[in-house]
Scaffold this motif. Sequence first.
Motif, PDB file in Angstrom:
ATOM      1  N   MET A 248      -7.608  11.258   2.933  1.00 16.51           N
ATOM      2  CA  MET A 248      -7.107   9.986   3.454  1.00 16.51           C
ATOM      3  C   MET A 248      -8.294   9.037   3.629  1.00 16.51           C
ATOM      4  N   SER A 249      -8.198   7.822   3.163  1.00 16.86           N
ATOM      5  CA  SER A 249      -9.312   6.879   3.201  1.00 16.86           C
ATOM      6  C   SER A 249      -8.862   5.555   3.792  1.00 16.86           C
ATOM      7  N   ALA A 250      -9.832   4.649   3.934  1.00 20.98           N
ATOM      8  CA  ALA A 250      -9.515   3.307   4.422  1.00 20.98           C
ATOM      9  C   ALA A 250      -8.564   2.598   3.478  1.00 20.98           C
ATOM     10  N   THR A 251      -8.618   2.946   2.192  1.00 20.37           N
ATOM     11  CA  THR A 251      -7.740   2.311   1.209  1.00 20.37           C
ATOM     12  C   THR A 251      -6.277   2.587   1.517  1.00 20.37           C
ATOM     13  N   GLU A 252      -5.949   3.850   1.842  1.00 22.94           N
ATOM     14  CA  GLU A 252      -4.558   4.202   2.131  1.00 22.94           C
ATOM     15  C   GLU A 252      -4.094   3.598   3.450  1.00 22.94           C
ATOM     16  N   PHE A 253      -5.013   3.527   4.414  1.00 22.91           N
ATOM     17  CA  PHE A 253      -4.689   2.852   5.675  1.00 22.91           C
ATOM     18  C   PHE A 253      -4.404   1.373   5.424  1.00 22.91           C
ATOM     19  N   ALA A 254      -5.243   0.734   4.592  1.00 20.03           N
ATOM     20  CA  ALA A 254      -5.069  -0.690   4.297  1.00 20.03           C
ATOM     21  C   ALA A 254      -3.782  -0.947   3.523  1.00 20.03           C
ATOM     22  N   GLU A 255      -3.391  -0.015   2.654  1.00 15.75           N
ATOM     23  CA  GLU A 255      -2.161  -0.186   1.868  1.00 15.75           C
ATOM     24  C   GLU A 255      -0.946  -0.331   2.784  1.00 15.75           C
ATOM     25  N   LEU A 256      -0.894   0.499   3.823  1.00 15.84           N
ATOM     26  CA  LEU A 256       0.235   0.411   4.749  1.00 15.84           C
ATOM     27  C   LEU A 256       0.171  -0.877   5.560  1.00 15.84           C
ATOM     28  N   LEU A 257      -1.034  -1.290   5.973  1.00 17.39           N
ATOM     29  CA  LEU A 257      -1.166  -2.564   6.676  1.00 17.39           C
ATOM     30  C   LEU A 257      -0.675  -3.719   5.822  1.00 17.39           C
ATOM     31  N   ARG A 258      -1.096  -3.737   4.545  1.00 17.38           N
ATOM     32  CA  ARG A 258      -0.666  -4.825   3.639  1.00 17.38           C
ATOM     33  C   ARG A 258       0.834  -4.821   3.447  1.00 17.38           C
ATOM     34  N   ALA A 259       1.422  -3.635   3.308  1.00 16.57           N
ATOM     35  CA  ALA A 259       2.874  -3.552   3.109  1.00 16.57           C
ATOM     36  C   ALA A 259       3.617  -4.123   4.308  1.00 16.57           C
ATOM     37  N   LEU A 260       3.154  -3.814   5.514  1.00 17.28           N
ATOM     38  CA  LEU A 260       3.794  -4.357   6.710  1.00 17.28           C
ATOM     39  C   LEU A 260       3.622  -5.870   6.777  1.00 17.28           C
ATOM     40  N   LYS A 261       2.409  -6.353   6.435  1.00 15.04           N
ATOM     41  CA  LYS A 261       2.139  -7.788   6.481  1.00 15.04           C
ATOM     42  C   LYS A 261       3.016  -8.538   5.484  1.00 15.04           C
ATOM     43  N   GLU A 262       3.109  -8.025   4.248  1.00 10.85           N
ATOM     44  CA  GLU A 262       3.907  -8.705   3.227  1.00 10.85           C
ATOM     45  C   GLU A 262       5.383  -8.712   3.592  1.00 10.85           C
ATOM     46  N   ARG A 263       5.870  -7.619   4.144  1.00  6.81           N
ATOM     47  CA  ARG A 263       7.284  -7.545   4.516  1.00  6.81           C
ATOM     48  C   ARG A 263       7.626  -8.522   5.631  1.00  6.81           C
ATOM     49  N   SER A 264       6.660  -8.795   6.505  1.00  5.29           N
ATOM     50  CA  SER A 264       6.917  -9.690   7.631  1.00  5.29           C
ATOM     51  C   SER A 264       7.111 -11.139   7.195  1.00  5.29           C
ATOM     52  N   GLY A 265       6.498 -11.528   6.043  1.00  4.91           N
ATOM     53  CA  GLY A 265       6.580 -12.915   5.591  1.00  4.91           C
ATOM     54  C   GLY A 265       5.648 -13.844   6.332  1.00  4.91           C
ATOM     55  N   LEU A 266       4.824 -13.325   7.240  1.00  2.43           N
ATOM     56  CA  LEU A 266       3.885 -14.144   8.006  1.00  2.43           C
ATOM     57  C   LEU A 266       2.555 -14.231   7.278  1.00  2.43           C
ATOM     58  N   SER A 267       1.895 -15.370   7.404  1.00  2.00           N
ATOM     59  CA  SER A 267       0.600 -15.562   6.754  1.00  2.00           C
ATOM     60  C   SER A 267      -0.497 -14.851   7.534  1.00  2.00           C
ATOM     61  N   TYR A 268      -1.648 -14.662   6.880  1.00  2.00           N
ATOM     62  CA  TYR A 268      -2.798 -14.080   7.562  1.00  2.00           C
ATOM     63  C   TYR A 268      -3.208 -14.937   8.757  1.00  2.00           C
ATOM     64  N   GLY A 269      -3.179 -16.264   8.570  1.00  4.12           N
ATOM     65  CA  GLY A 269      -3.585 -17.148   9.649  1.00  4.12           C
ATOM     66  C   GLY A 269      -2.684 -17.028  10.866  1.00  4.12           C
TER      67      GLY A 269
END
Length: 439
Positions: free
Chosen positions: A1-22
Amino acid sequence: MSATEFAELLRALKERSGLSYGMLAKRLHMSTSTLHRYCNGDAVPTDYAPVERLARLCRASPQELVELHRRWVLADAVRGRKGDAAEAVAADGAVDGAADVFGGEAVAGVAVVAAGAEETVVAAEGVGDERTRRTRRSLVLAGVGVVAALGSVTLALALTLPSGGPGGSGEGDSVGAAGTPSVQGRGTGSTSSPSASASPSVSASPSASASGSASPSESATAGSSTAPGAGAGDPVPLTVTTRPYAWESPCGQRYLIERGPGQVAPPPVEQDAPAWVARHGAVSAGEQYLELTVQGTGEETVVVDSLTVRTVAKAAPLAWNDYAMGYPGVGCGGGVPTRAFSVALDAARPALVPEAGHKNFPFKVSESDPEVYYVTADASAYDVRWYLELSWSSGSRHGKLTIDDKGRPFRTSGENGRPDYEFPLGGSAWERAGASPTP
């Protein structure tokens, strides 16, 4: 398990939310660049608390929360065994500590890192040996010292630097390949009267320029260019229509105003926002959402090579009242635009970054095939005056256009710690945020 797999789940949650990074970064009280690093796998948070807050903002399920925590523990432990752990801890803590200084949260930021030190070490148990754990404890505590030191230095600089502040030279980074400049031009609201000024003027007084930075209508930008085989003053083969007070969603839009709640009109609808902003001398708070429509003026294809962020001035955030455009208890949502970018104005060299899953420059436009770009600019540690510089090319011709608010720079100010007000649905006056119970 690496930071890449952790980041993948974070990105998936962020994209699903429809909210911007800002928008997410503002609600989490961290810089947009830090959130980008977490979601891209470039860094792993030293504390799980902001990760959990991010997941809950993105409406993660209980199962997703458990899986996210498991991935964070493993990614954090792996990072602890790497030789660059000290650099990662210091960089992550320093960026967030500096971004919170002017919001009155520098001490709180240090406390959070310190509190997370013991949890981080405990989380690594069972994965690394005792020597690794002792090393990681020392590195985390060292990161706390970096945050405190950087916060003090940042505050001292803000009190001693001239009004231009860091980045006042107007330098910036671009998205895409930089076009070759010839003559820069900026429109004054009419495409037939290009301005020869290369950069917008700015008042030294925040109060004096606040009302002037508001525009009651859209602005159109044009310019002049010279190139081999083209005469000086040839018209630019494209135009840019700018909406500096567009809203991604009412809930995410706030304005700072140097007036008490009894002197501020109720929140407008989006199409009336420019006039409302001009009337109150309002400044975008925390985040500004720009809509740029780029269109060719003829049949020829024009390549938009890049958009560069230019900083005019930085100062301490405005000590004004913060007014929310959304109504408490009313759901808000925004669409996902095709060309979306974000920029962290607090950075030393702010640069546009494509939102996850979005394409980068260059793009092609013509009269029959325009492009619309959406730029989310956020600021937390500074009051920033800035503009955009568009590089274009068409055959042997090339040039640059300055994109601003009708000859004035855009203006976005941090609002952490400012008195915040909201207007209850069906109410008759502004109230302090949280004063009215939500349904």
